[in-house]
Scaffold this motif. Sequence first.
Motif, PDB file in Angstrom:
ATOM      1  N   THR A  65      44.864  38.596  30.851  1.00 40.65           N
ATOM      2  CA  THR A  65      44.431  38.672  32.248  1.00 40.65           C
ATOM      3  C   THR A  65      43.587  37.445  32.571  1.00 40.65           C
ATOM      4  N   LEU A  97      52.129  37.578  36.844  1.00 41.49           N
ATOM      5  CA  LEU A  97      52.259  38.589  37.890  1.00 41.49           C
ATOM      6  C   LEU A  97      50.946  38.679  38.668  1.00 41.49           C
ATOM      7  N   GLN A  99      48.192  40.431  40.690  1.00 45.55           N
ATOM      8  CA  GLN A  99      47.721  41.817  40.761  1.00 45.55           C
ATOM      9  C   GLN A  99      46.585  41.981  41.763  1.00 45.55           C
ATOM     10  N   GLY A 100      46.666  41.223  42.841  1.00 42.70           N
ATOM     11  CA  GLY A 100      45.688  41.365  43.905  1.00 42.70           C
ATOM     12  C   GLY A 100      44.536  40.378  43.788  1.00 42.70           C
ATOM     13  N   GLU A 109      42.098  35.351  42.646  1.00 45.88           N
ATOM     14  CA  GLU A 109      43.309  36.139  42.402  1.00 45.88           C
ATOM     15  C   GLU A 109      43.331  36.588  40.945  1.00 45.88           C
ATOM     16  N   ARG A 110      43.713  37.828  40.723  1.00 42.55           N
ATOM     17  CA  ARG A 110      43.855  38.337  39.349  1.00 42.55           C
ATOM     18  C   ARG A 110      45.320  38.257  38.935  1.00 42.55           C
ATOM     19  N   LEU A 112      48.211  38.832  35.743  1.00 43.05           N
ATOM     20  CA  LEU A 112      48.591  39.326  34.428  1.00 43.05           C
ATOM     21  C   LEU A 112      49.613  38.341  33.874  1.00 43.05           C
ATOM     22  N   GLN A 144      57.764  45.403  32.316  1.00 45.78           N
ATOM     23  CA  GLN A 144      57.884  45.046  33.726  1.00 45.78           C
ATOM     24  C   GLN A 144      58.507  46.168  34.551  1.00 45.78           C
ATOM     25  N   THR A 147      56.273  50.395  35.440  1.00 42.41           N
ATOM     26  CA  THR A 147      55.431  50.786  36.575  1.00 42.41           C
ATOM     27  C   THR A 147      56.155  51.762  37.489  1.00 42.41           C
ATOM     28  N   PHE A 173      47.416  51.400  32.341  1.00 44.86           N
ATOM     29  CA  PHE A 173      47.359  51.072  33.764  1.00 44.86           C
ATOM     30  C   PHE A 173      45.958  51.320  34.300  1.00 44.86           C
ATOM     31  N   GLN A 177      48.092  49.372  38.307  1.00 40.56           N
ATOM     32  CA  GLN A 177      48.450  48.030  37.848  1.00 40.56           C
ATOM     33  C   GLN A 177      48.509  48.015  36.321  1.00 40.56           C
ATOM     34  N   ARG A 179      48.005  46.677  32.753  1.00 41.25           N
ATOM     35  CA  ARG A 179      47.081  45.735  32.149  1.00 41.25           C
ATOM     36  C   ARG A 179      47.500  45.321  30.739  1.00 41.25           C
TER      37      ARG A 179
END
Length: 232
Positions: A65, A97, A99-100, A109-110, A112, A144, A147, A173, A177, A179
């Motif tokens: 992350t 990816l 993740q918000g 921005e976060r 993964l 992937q 989810t 998760f 999301q 992790r």
Amino acid sequence: MPQRRVLFLDNSRLTAYRVHGGAVLHEASFAGDEAGLATFGDYLQQHRRSLFLILADAAEESFQTEDIPHSTGKDRQAILRRKLAQHFYGTPYARALLQGRLKSGRRDERLLLMALTQPQHFEPWIAALRRNQAILAGIYSLPQTITGLLPARQTGKLLLLTLTHAGLRQTFFDDGQMRFSRLTPLIHDSTDASALAAASEAVKMHQYLASQRLIERDKPLVTRVFAHPAEM
């Protein structure tokens, strides 16, 4: 429209499925030896007009992350390439990816970052696809797709256990999301042995997540098991 076929690849075999009318139909399985690859080549010749996707369920994977400043265009692409190269040098099978965004500070921005870390495992199969001029639409990691198994609007922290030919997969998760995900090969394939292994490995995963401060050590972790009804 080309027929879609999914090539499910784990550490011991490749299994081919045809996607038709919303159903996934088993067609063939191939061992990773010379004979299996030759038979796979014959299979590809029979379905040269199909659209193939590789779905990998491999233990050799990594998740990281990262928080990065918000950016767009070429600057963003350069940051993503640099981050992936820093963490996953030596494999082309890596992606980031979104993740918000964080809710405080400069609202970074976060990301993964995830990768399949042993590309040599894929090379014989991809070489066969190239030799037979098959159309490969993409390579995906099983995490992937997991989810989509979550309940709608999942909140809080959750551990999802799934059982495949490759072993027991545990995916963590946080508010829907993903992790982290880990595949543990299983020595025995009986339902009873798999159930005991799931319980044992989930305890180990709880300890690991607590050590990484992803969960609180003294609180239970909601855990869901995705399995065939006959095995429940």
